[in-house]
Design a protein around this motif. Structure first.
Motif, PDB file in Angstrom:
ATOM      1  N   GLU A   1     -14.284  -9.701   6.427  1.00 45.95           N
ATOM      2  CA  GLU A   1     -12.945  -9.413   6.923  1.00 45.95           C
ATOM      3  C   GLU A   1     -12.263  -8.374   6.029  1.00 45.95           C
ATOM      4  OE1 GLU A   1     -10.841 -13.106   7.065  1.00 45.95           O
ATOM      5  OE2 GLU A   1     -12.459 -14.137   8.134  1.00 45.95           O
ATOM      6  N   VAL A   2     -11.398  -7.596   6.652  1.00 43.70           N
ATOM      7  CA  VAL A   2     -10.570  -6.625   5.935  1.00 43.70           C
ATOM      8  C   VAL A   2      -9.128  -6.915   6.321  1.00 43.70           C
ATOM      9  CG1 VAL A   2     -10.086  -4.186   5.525  1.00 43.70           C
ATOM     10  CG2 VAL A   2     -12.431  -4.917   6.059  1.00 43.70           C
ATOM     11  N   TRP A   3      -8.300  -7.232   5.333  1.00 40.82           N
ATOM     12  CA  TRP A   3      -6.918  -7.644   5.607  1.00 40.82           C
ATOM     13  C   TRP A   3      -5.921  -6.697   4.952  1.00 40.82           C
ATOM     14  CZ3 TRP A   3      -5.058 -11.692   8.589  1.00 40.82           C
ATOM     15  CH2 TRP A   3      -6.018 -12.576   9.086  1.00 40.82           C
ATOM     16  N   LEU A   4      -4.854  -6.411   5.684  1.00 42.56           N
ATOM     17  CA  LEU A   4      -3.654  -5.800   5.123  1.00 42.56           C
ATOM     18  C   LEU A   4      -2.645  -6.916   4.938  1.00 42.56           C
ATOM     19  CD1 LEU A   4      -1.596  -3.527   4.440  1.00 42.56           C
ATOM     20  CD2 LEU A   4      -1.199  -3.309   6.911  1.00 42.56           C
ATOM     21  N   GLU A   5      -2.121  -7.061   3.711  1.00 44.96           N
ATOM     22  CA  GLU A   5      -1.189  -8.145   3.427  1.00 44.96           C
ATOM     23  C   GLU A   5       0.108  -7.587   2.867  1.00 44.96           C
ATOM     24  OE1 GLU A   5       0.785 -10.776   3.703  1.00 44.96           O
ATOM     25  OE2 GLU A   5      -1.157 -11.691   4.145  1.00 44.96           O
ATOM     26  N   PRO A   6       1.111  -7.300   3.752  1.00 44.02           N
ATOM     27  CA  PRO A   6       2.384  -6.751   3.278  1.00 44.02           C
ATOM     28  C   PRO A   6       3.158  -7.691   2.372  1.00 44.02           C
ATOM     29  CG  PRO A   6       2.154  -6.520   5.677  1.00 44.02           C
ATOM     30  CD  PRO A   6       1.079  -7.450   5.214  1.00 44.02           C
ATOM     31  N   GLY A   7       2.889  -8.996   2.473  1.00 43.34           N
ATOM     32  CA  GLY A   7       3.634  -9.961   1.685  1.00 43.34           C
ATOM     33  C   GLY A   7       3.315  -9.944   0.206  1.00 43.34           C
ATOM     34  N   LEU A   8       2.289  -9.231  -0.203  1.00 38.54           N
ATOM     35  CA  LEU A   8       1.929  -9.213  -1.615  1.00 38.54           C
ATOM     36  C   LEU A   8       2.966  -8.478  -2.462  1.00 38.54           C
ATOM     37  CD1 LEU A   8      -1.916  -8.592  -1.374  1.00 38.54           C
ATOM     38  CD2 LEU A   8      -0.810 -10.567  -2.428  1.00 38.54           C
ATOM     39  N   GLY A   9       3.454  -7.339  -1.993  1.00 42.61           N
ATOM     40  CA  GLY A   9       4.438  -6.576  -2.757  1.00 42.61           C
ATOM     41  C   GLY A   9       3.866  -6.044  -4.062  1.00 42.61           C
ATOM     42  N   GLY A  10       4.728  -5.436  -4.885  1.00 42.29           N
ATOM     43  CA  GLY A  10       4.324  -4.970  -6.206  1.00 42.29           C
ATOM     44  C   GLY A  10       3.293  -3.868  -6.195  1.00 42.29           C
TER      45      GLY A  10
END
Length: 701
Positions: A325-334
């Protein structure tokens, strides 16, 4: 396929959710495009009865669909945020205590560089190192500076700066430097070379760009998420643009930081585990990456032959094909990067990206077993540049149609129309107005949705308050309207150049310089002439057509002053003082960003000697470069190197080509011979004068 093939059915549930979301997106996009195309069909005088009108209709439908995808992606993001976030994201699968309890695995932090400002770039890496150190987890990380620089004055400076950085941080044995003697396959080849040599030392790698900054807590969190999710091959953050100084950079920074809240959440919700990889500010699982993501040369001709220039989307597609899987996770921040400071620098970067993205057409159509979502990601990247010549083509066809209606008699039997009854041309201005307004709504409504989102979630204060936020959005819209035709004209040229396989140079980026009036007129003159000529022709045809042409023609005419004034740091800083185009990172103290600014602003002693001259004369530099050099005096190379050394000692390094300087700077015996010979030179020789400069500098410091 180790862990990826043994995922539980629960973790595969996201695929069903993703399919439903993508089906809804396609329904909205295709449905809206069909309605808009129907309206255009009845706006056209002959209702698609001519080949010219059919061409206009086809181009309009493609462009409208492209705009609609962006609009509905933002709407998805708005709805996702309104409902409390995406509960199917991988970040929501694990509680914070679970993540905190997860042990870390060894991770390599990679910084590939190519002719970047040395002090500025390594100061950014230093800030990242310090922030990971603050997290208390530095022992799990190693750092690799991977240089592809060709100019010996650049890479010799890199070697000294790396050595000083490692000593200052007490990180000998933790921060490494490697320069490839042969520059093959751009950045992907640089990373591949690292993996062949040291890939098995670490389980994960975090890839940075020269302008990347990532907080230690975000990097640590990403490693823990990867440990919790063995089926994930790539985890991509959403980098926010920071440190904008010029007006252009601050416009891009504000737009990225404010609008991406919706767009990134919408994109992540649609792509889910089939996300794209943007080449930096991401973490990758090394073993499957090495096994499945190697890039072969394209077997075609022209642009579709040779090494792949834009590697990131391809590597994500290969990772997905392998079952990961390849995920984009905007919630990570920083996660942060920087914008090119001027329009010219952005367009220079786009000239390279256009060719790389167009290459993806071959992979999208010819590569077997890729996931549909990744093929669509390729198409999205291609359209980012092909949309410009399509728009230009639509304008050309519209101009031909206007000229035909004005200069030629009305055709009642156009393009071979047969029958007892003529085809009467009809004009529906009210329909044309409605269609234009709907297109503008697709373009600008997401920006006002972002304002509504900020009001609902109560973070307008982070952007200077509601009134200043609204003013910033309106200013950004105005500048975007000015820039759109300029980008259209530039991207159209780049697409044509790419298809003709015009060779491009891959150079380091400008980080600070403003655009001069001379440079602006030289680069923008063709577009200015095009805009002026088109506007004059439109005026000669019809007043209404002239007014219709102005939103495109006028920005082209004003291209040079636009490029100059947008590059001005003074204008950007004046708006910042008035709290316009503000972003949260400019109001809230963050140790990482403060460190980056502090380290980059520290004065370094600017020697009057070049890095090569210092490598010859300074004993500490000479010994360092000798330790990193090899013995190359084999066979005929020995006589060649000795000849270069003799000429350098006789008349200085200017008598050598860049290639010859690189050869002697990479040879241990040559470096030693140069040092010994230069210090024996007479005071009135080239090296004698350099020694005098070095002595004077030592006294001053």
């Amino acid at each position: 396929m180790d862990n990826a093939a043994t995922e539980t059915p629960v973790k595969h549930r996201w695929r069903m959710v993703a399919n439903v979301r993508r089906a809804l997106l396609m329904l909205f996009v295709f449905g809206q495009t069909a309605v808009a195309s129907y309206y255009l069909l009845w706006v056209l005088p002959y209702h698609g009865g001519t080949l010219l009108e059919i061409g206009m209709l086809v181009l309009f439908a493609i462009l409208y669909m492209w705009i609609a995808v962006g609009f509905w992606t933002a709407v998805f993001g708005f709805v996702i945020r309104l409902t409390g976030g995406d509960r199917h994201s991988i970040l929501k699968r694990h509680t914070e205590p679970e993540l905190m309890e997860t042990p870390l695995a060894k991770t390599a932090v990679l910084l590939p560089i190519y002719h970047e400002p040395v002090h500025w770039t390594l100061s950014g890496l230093k800030a990242v190192y310090r922030d990971i150190e603050r997290s208390g987890q530095i022992e799990h990380f190693e750092f690799y500076i991977l240089s592809d620089s060709r100019d010996p004055d650049v890479w010799l400076e890199e070697q000294v700066a790396w050595n000083n950085l490692a000593k200052e941080l007490g990180a000998e044995g933790r921060i490494f430097y490697r320069r490839r003697p042969v520059n093959l396959n751009y950045k992907s080849g640089n990373v591949a070379d690292f993996l062949r040599r040291w890939g098995k030392r670490s389980k994960y790698m975090v890839v940075l760009d020269a302008d990347s900054l990532m907080t230690g807590s975000t990097i640590v969190r990403m490693v823990r998420l990867m440990e919790r999710e063995p089926g994930v091959g790539i985890l991509q953050t959403n980098p926010n643009i920071i440190n904008g100084q010029s007006l252009f950079a601050r416009i891009q920074q504000f737009a990225n930081r404010f609008y991406s809240t919706l767009f990134a959440n919408g994109l992540a919700a649609i792509q889910m585990g089939d996300a794209a990889f943007w080449g930096h500010n991401a973490i990758l699982r090394i073993e499957p990456f090495m096994k499945h993501c190697g890039l072969r040369k394209l077997p075609g001709i022209g642009i579709f032959g040779g090494p792949i220039m834009s590697h990131d989307f391809v590597e994500a597609a290969y990772m997905g094909r392998a079952g990961y899987e390849v995920w984009l996770e905007p919630g990570l921040g920083g996660s942060y990067e920087e914008s090119p400071p001027t329009l010219s620098d952005e367009l220079a970067r786009d000239s390279r990206w256009a060719k790389g993205n167009l290459q993806h057409l071959w992979i999208m159509l010819r590569e077997p077993n890729l996931r549909f979502a990744h093929r669509m990601a390729f198409l999205n990247g291609i359209m980012a540049y092909v949309a410009s010549p399509l728009w230009l083509g639509f304008l050309i066809l519209t101009t031909i149609a206007a000229a035909d209606m004005t200069l030629s008699p009305i055709e009642y039997f156009p393009d071979g129309h047969q029958g007892l009854f003529p085809l009467w041309p009809e004009w529906r201005p009210e329909w044309a107005l409605g269609l234009a307004l709907s297109t503008l709504a697709l373009l600008f409504l997401p920006k006002f949705l972002a304002i509504l989102d900020a009001m609902i979630h109560r973070f307008t204060g982070e952007f200077g308050g509601l009134f200043r936020l609204f003013c910033s959005v309106m200013l950004e819209i105005m500048i975007s309207v000015l820039l759109a035709p300029l980008r259209m004209w530039a991207h159209s040229r780049y697409v044509v150049s790419a298809l003709l396989n015009v060779s491009l140079e891959w150079a380091g980026q400008n980080r600070t310089e403003e655009t001069t009036w001379k440079d602006a007129f030289i680069t923008q003159l063709p577009g200015m002439l095009l805009g002026g000529g088109w506007s004059a022709f439109a005026w000669s045809l019809d007043t209404m057509f002239f007014l219709w042409s102005l939103p495109v023609a006028l920005p082209l005419i004003l291209a040079a002053p636009t490029a100059v004034y947008l590059s001005r740091n003074s204008l950007g800083q004046a708006l910042r003082k008035r709290r316009l185009l503000l972003i949260p990172e400019e109001s809230v103290a963050m140790p990482l960003l403060e460190d980056a600014v502090l380290f980059r602003s520290r004065e370094i002693v600017n020697s009057t000697l070049t890095p090569l001259e210092q490598a010859v004369l300074r004993l500490d530099h000479n010994r360092l470069h000798q330790a990193l050099a090899w013995d190359h005096r084999l066979g005929s190379r020995k006589a060649e190197l000795e000849s270069c050394v003799a000429r350098c000692l006789q008349d200085g390094p200017d008598t050598l080509s860049r290639s010859e300087m690189s050869q002697i700077a990479r040879d241990r015996q040559s470096l030693k011979a140069l040092h010994e010979g230069a210090w024996r030179a007479s005071p009135d020789s080239f090296w004698g004068r350099c020694i005098g400069q070095l002595s004077a500098q030592s006294k001053d410091t």
